[in-house]
Structure formats: C-alpha cells, structure tokens
Enzyme design. Structure first.
Site, PDB file in Angstrom:
ATOM      1  N   TYR A 142       0.823  -1.211   0.000  1.00  0.00           N
ATOM      2  CA  TYR A 142       0.000   0.000   0.000  1.00  0.00           C
ATOM      3  C   TYR A 142       0.861   1.266   0.000  1.00  0.00           C
ATOM      4  O   TYR A 142       0.467   2.289  -0.537  1.00  0.00           O
ATOM      5  CB  TYR A 142      -0.891   0.037   1.248  1.00  0.00           C
ATOM      6  CG  TYR A 142      -2.225  -0.624   1.101  1.00  0.00           C
ATOM      7  CD1 TYR A 142      -2.330  -1.963   0.742  1.00  0.00           C
ATOM      8  CD2 TYR A 142      -3.400   0.088   1.321  1.00  0.00           C
ATOM      9  CE1 TYR A 142      -3.564  -2.572   0.622  1.00  0.00           C
ATOM     10  CE2 TYR A 142      -4.635  -0.514   1.205  1.00  0.00           C
ATOM     11  CZ  TYR A 142      -4.713  -1.850   0.857  1.00  0.00           C
ATOM     12  OH  TYR A 142      -5.933  -2.440   0.736  1.00  0.00           O
ATOM     13  N   LYS A 189       2.759 -15.454   2.461  1.00  0.00           N
ATOM     14  CA  LYS A 189       3.013 -16.184   1.217  1.00  0.00           C
ATOM     15  C   LYS A 189       4.519 -16.445   1.204  1.00  0.00           C
ATOM     16  O   LYS A 189       5.255 -16.015   0.306  1.00  0.00           O
ATOM     17  CB  LYS A 189       2.534 -15.328   0.024  1.00  0.00           C
ATOM     18  CG  LYS A 189       2.527 -16.036  -1.306  1.00  0.00           C
ATOM     19  CD  LYS A 189       1.400 -17.048  -1.462  1.00  0.00           C
ATOM     20  CE  LYS A 189       1.551 -17.796  -2.781  1.00  0.00           C
ATOM     21  NZ  LYS A 189       0.605 -18.935  -2.912  1.00  0.00           N
ATOM     22  N   ASP A 221      -3.386 -18.177   0.271  1.00  0.00           N
ATOM     23  CA  ASP A 221      -4.384 -18.845  -0.579  1.00  0.00           C
ATOM     24  C   ASP A 221      -5.126 -19.918   0.218  1.00  0.00           C
ATOM     25  O   ASP A 221      -6.350 -20.034   0.156  1.00  0.00           O
ATOM     26  CB  ASP A 221      -3.746 -19.411  -1.862  1.00  0.00           C
ATOM     27  CG  ASP A 221      -2.444 -20.160  -1.624  1.00  0.00           C
ATOM     28  OD1 ASP A 221      -1.943 -20.165  -0.479  1.00  0.00           O
ATOM     29  OD2 ASP A 221      -1.918 -20.750  -2.588  1.00  0.00           O
ATOM     30  N   ASP A 245      -6.436  -6.874   4.158  1.00  0.00           N
ATOM     31  CA  ASP A 245      -7.545  -6.182   3.508  1.00  0.00           C
ATOM     32  C   ASP A 245      -8.483  -7.202   2.882  1.00  0.00           C
ATOM     33  O   ASP A 245      -9.699  -7.171   3.079  1.00  0.00           O
ATOM     34  CB  ASP A 245      -6.996  -5.227   2.443  1.00  0.00           C
ATOM     35  CG  ASP A 245      -8.103  -4.514   1.707  1.00  0.00           C
ATOM     36  OD1 ASP A 245      -9.026  -4.013   2.382  1.00  0.00           O
ATOM     37  OD2 ASP A 245      -8.066  -4.468   0.462  1.00  0.00           O
ATOM     38  N   ASP A 249     -12.371  -8.687   4.434  1.00  0.00           N
ATOM     39  CA  ASP A 249     -13.655  -8.600   3.724  1.00  0.00           C
ATOM     40  C   ASP A 249     -14.276  -9.982   3.603  1.00  0.00           C
ATOM     41  O   ASP A 249     -15.476 -10.164   3.779  1.00  0.00           O
ATOM     42  CB  ASP A 249     -13.465  -8.013   2.314  1.00  0.00           C
ATOM     43  CG  ASP A 249     -13.717  -6.515   2.287  1.00  0.00           C
ATOM     44  OD1 ASP A 249     -13.440  -5.851   3.307  1.00  0.00           O
ATOM     45  OD2 ASP A 249     -14.176  -6.005   1.243  1.00  0.00           O
TER      46      ASP A 249
HETATM   47  C1  IPM Z   1     -10.313  -0.844   4.127  1.00  0.00           C
HETATM   48  C2  IPM Z   1     -10.532  -0.234   2.776  1.00  0.00           C
HETATM   49  C3  IPM Z   1      -9.331   0.613   2.437  1.00  0.00           C
HETATM   50  C4  IPM Z   1      -8.132  -0.308   2.386  1.00  0.00           C
HETATM   51  C5  IPM Z   1      -9.466   1.430   1.155  1.00  0.00           C
HETATM   52  C6  IPM Z   1     -10.690   2.298   1.173  1.00  0.00           C
HETATM   53  C7  IPM Z   1      -8.231   2.232   0.870  1.00  0.00           C
HETATM   54  O1  IPM Z   1     -10.781  -1.210   1.824  1.00  0.00           O
HETATM   55  O2  IPM Z   1     -10.249  -0.090   5.120  1.00  0.00           O
HETATM   56  O3  IPM Z   1     -10.214  -2.062   4.227  1.00  0.00           O
HETATM   57  O4  IPM Z   1      -7.882  -0.954   1.367  1.00  0.00           O
HETATM   58  O5  IPM Z   1      -7.413  -0.367   3.375  1.00  0.00           O
HETATM   59 MN    MN Z   2     -10.818  -3.220   2.600  1.00  0.00          MN
END
Ligand code: IPM
Ligand code: MN
Length: 370
Positions: A142, A189, A221, A245, A249
């Site tokens: 990032y 990884k 993975d 990240d 999710d």
């Molecule tokens: C999160 C979001 C952010 C990230 C984006 C909005 C930059 O997806 O907080 O997980 O990737 O960190």
């Molecule tokens: Mn995110």
C-alpha cells in the site's frame, strides 16, 4: 470522563451511520455523566468536492488533537470507475493512517445465533466463529513506491517491510491471543515472497516471549479457503496489509451481514470505523445498518477503558437484534430505519430500555415506551 472525539462522517452512508453512533455515545454520556465533545471534519470525496483535497490539513490537526476518531466511510463511484483520476477519496484514508501512525487494524468477526440463516456459508460451518484479524496497516504494498513508465505500459508497486513494523503489530496480536484462546495464525506467502519470510522469522522470534500461545502458519491462498471451510478454527489471525484487507472482507460476510462489523485502527492515535464501505446506492435513504458503526463506538469506549459503557452498547445492539429491530439487510420484510434502530439503542443505553415497547409505533418511526 471527558473526551474529544473527531467525527469524520465521510461519503455515502457514512454521515447516516456516524449520526447513530454519536447518538449512542450521547446516551452513554447522559447515563454515566461523561462529556464527549464531537468535532466534525471532512475526508474523502466530500472533502475533494469542498476543498480540492481528500484530506484537508484541518482534519489531520483535529485528529492529532483528539482522544479518538470516529469514521463513517469514504468512497464514491465517480472515482472508482476512473483510473485516470489524480485525486481519489481513498488517498485521504491512507494519508490519515500514516499521519496518525495507525499501524494496526483490528477486525473482530463473530457469528450471532439470530443471524445464522443469513450466512452465505453452511450454518454448521459458520457456527461458533469468533476470530479477530490483526492487519498491519501502514506498510507493505500500500505504501511502497509506485511507478508507471512514460508510455504508460509498465507499472509497479513495491512491497517493503521493516522488522520493527512487523514486531509492533505482532506484539499486539500476541497480547490479544493471550486474553483470548491463545492461538495465533500468521497468514503470509512465504513460499514466494521475501517480505513474508521476514514476517515468519520475526514471528518465530517473538513467539518465544509468549510460550503459552500456539502459533500456526498458513499461506494466504490456503487461509482464504480455510476461512470459508472452517472459520471457527481461527482465534487471532495476524497478517500484512494487503492480505489483511482481502481476508477481512472475506471473513466479514461469515456472520451474515457486513453491516454489523466494527473495527479499530490503533497506533499513535485510535480510529474506529465500521468495516463496510460507503454504499452509495443507499445514501440518504435511512436504510443502512448502523450497527457496525455503533459497535465501533463501543470499541472506542473500551479504548477509553470504559468497559461497562462499551458492554452496555453491545447489550443494546444484541437486544435490538433479538427483538427484530433490524435494518433491511438483516430482515428485508419487517425492517426498521437506520435512525429508528439508532434511536432505540440510544434510548436503551440512556434510560434502561426495554420496559415495554410498542412495536407498531416504532415501525412508524416513533420510539414509544408504554
Ligand atoms: C479498508 C478499505 C481501504 C483499504 C481502502 C478504502 C483504501 O478497503 O479499510 O479495508 O484498502 O485499506
Ligand atoms: Mn478493505
């Protein structure tokens, strides 16, 4: 207790969900005699529209001066679909993380019995999930150097990790494991990446300081697969920025609603926000689930060591769910508005609801105690 809180409502549904979390905090302040001073600042697409930049310096200054930051969500489709855009709402969030030294992102994932039918994975597999992801937040790909060659045909993003960056997040993850089920899984990884091998080596060193914690190693993975097959095997998951990240999710949907999940980002300061994004399609409709943000406010109270207050918010949230006072994402037929769920929670924490509630009046948007 007196605390200064910078509120960054952001874009899309951000302003609606933060409004409800502020109500809950005001309810807590009233009940316990605390004073919370809320200071509203811009970040994201709304900041670009009003000031030309995604993170005005005024917002950084306020956040640096605050005891904690409450964030809604940022992002707008008009930027997502334009890879040429020079300024993007997300830059605001990344700059803020860096400016506040928020090197650890903590995302707890739990299943609620009342919502088990909503989980996209088989109920028996999802049951008893109780894990927390510790994601490194200010390093890795990032924040590495980004390059695009002159004719725009070659691009690169560098991924760098320094040992100290791994150590500081790892220590927090080990500490968390110590007060949980004492199991830590490092996701990397290491069969391919040099940075991952540095993570493994560093974790193996730190592990010696925590002999009671069992450490597992999983390639990312495989971890993505295990999270769906058998999420209850995990306790604390520790991982680098981008893997965290993606996996967070993935893990967030196990419980049945993304709208429910809170997070905190800690380091030199502490920021609290729901996991979900700005959900622009729902903006202004009073239908978004405010619970992720309200539970983030509870995490903020825990950070202030106001554990009784934090537990009361969680109790109020559980009570709304048990009684069906939920938003459309949870019950598409009998649903309540964002602001109604927020009012109920604020009332609960301020006045010791429930006594008896007239459900019909609530559906009409009024909270009436009979
Ligand atoms: C999160 C979001 C952010 C990230 C984006 C909005 C930059 O997806 O907080 O997980 O990737 O960190
Ligand atoms: Mn995110």
């Amino acid at each position: 207790m007196e605390k200064k809180i910078t509120v960054i409502p952001g874009d899309g549904i951000g302003p609606e969900v933060t409004r409800e979390a502020v109500k809950a905090l005001q309810g807590i302040a009233q009940r316990f005699g605390h004073k919370f001073d809320f200071d509203y600042k811009l970040m994201g697409a709304c900041a670009i529209d009003q000031t030309g930049v995604p993170l005005p310096s005024e917002t950084v200054d306020a956040a640096l001066d605050a005891d904690a930051i409450l964030l809604g969500a940022i992002g707008d489709p008009k930027y997502d679909n334009n890879p040429e855009a020079k300024v993007r709402p997300e830059q605001g969030l990344l700059q803020l993380r860096k400016a506040l030294g928020l090197f650890t992102n903590i995302r707890p994932v739990k299943t609620y019995p009342a919502l088990r039918h909503l989980s996209p994975i088989k109920e028996k597999n999802a049951d008893n999930t109780d894990l927390v992801i510790y994601r490194e937040l200010t390093g890795g790909i990032y924040f590495g150097e980004k390059k695009l060659n002159e004719d725009g045909t070659t691009a690169s993003d560098e991924c760098t990790y320094h040992k100290f960056e791994i150590e500081r997040v790892a220590r927090l993850a080990f500490e968390a494991a110590m007060v949980r089920r004492k199991k830590l899984t490092l996701v990397d990884k290491a069969n391919v990446l040099e940075t991952s091998r540095l993570w493994r080596k560093t974790i193996q060193e730190i592990q010696k300081e925590y002999p009671d914690v069992t450490v597992d190693y999983l390639f990312v993975d495989n971890a993505a697969m295990q999270l769906i097959l058998n999420p209850s095997q995990f306790d604390v998951i520790l991982t680098e920025n981008m893997f965290g990240d993606i996996l967070s999710d993935e893990a967030s949907v196990i419980s049945g609603s993304l709208g429910l999940l809170p997070s905190s980002s800690i380091g030199n300061k502490a920021l609290f926000e729901p996991i979900h994004g700005s959900y622009p399609q729902a903006a202004g409709k009073d239908i978004a689930n405010p619970l992720g943000t309200i539970l983030s406010a509870a995490m903020m109270l825990d950070h202030f060591k106001a554990h009784k207050e934090a537990d009361l918010i969680r109790e109020a949230v559980a009570w709304t769910m048990e009684n069906g006072f939920v938003t459309r994402d949870i019950d598409p037929v009998n649903f309540y508005f964002t602001s109604t769920v927020g009012d109920l929670i604020a009332e609960y924490v301020a006045n010791e609801l429930p006594v008896k509630i007239n459900k019909r009046n609530i559906r009409m948007g009024h909270v009436t105690i009979i």
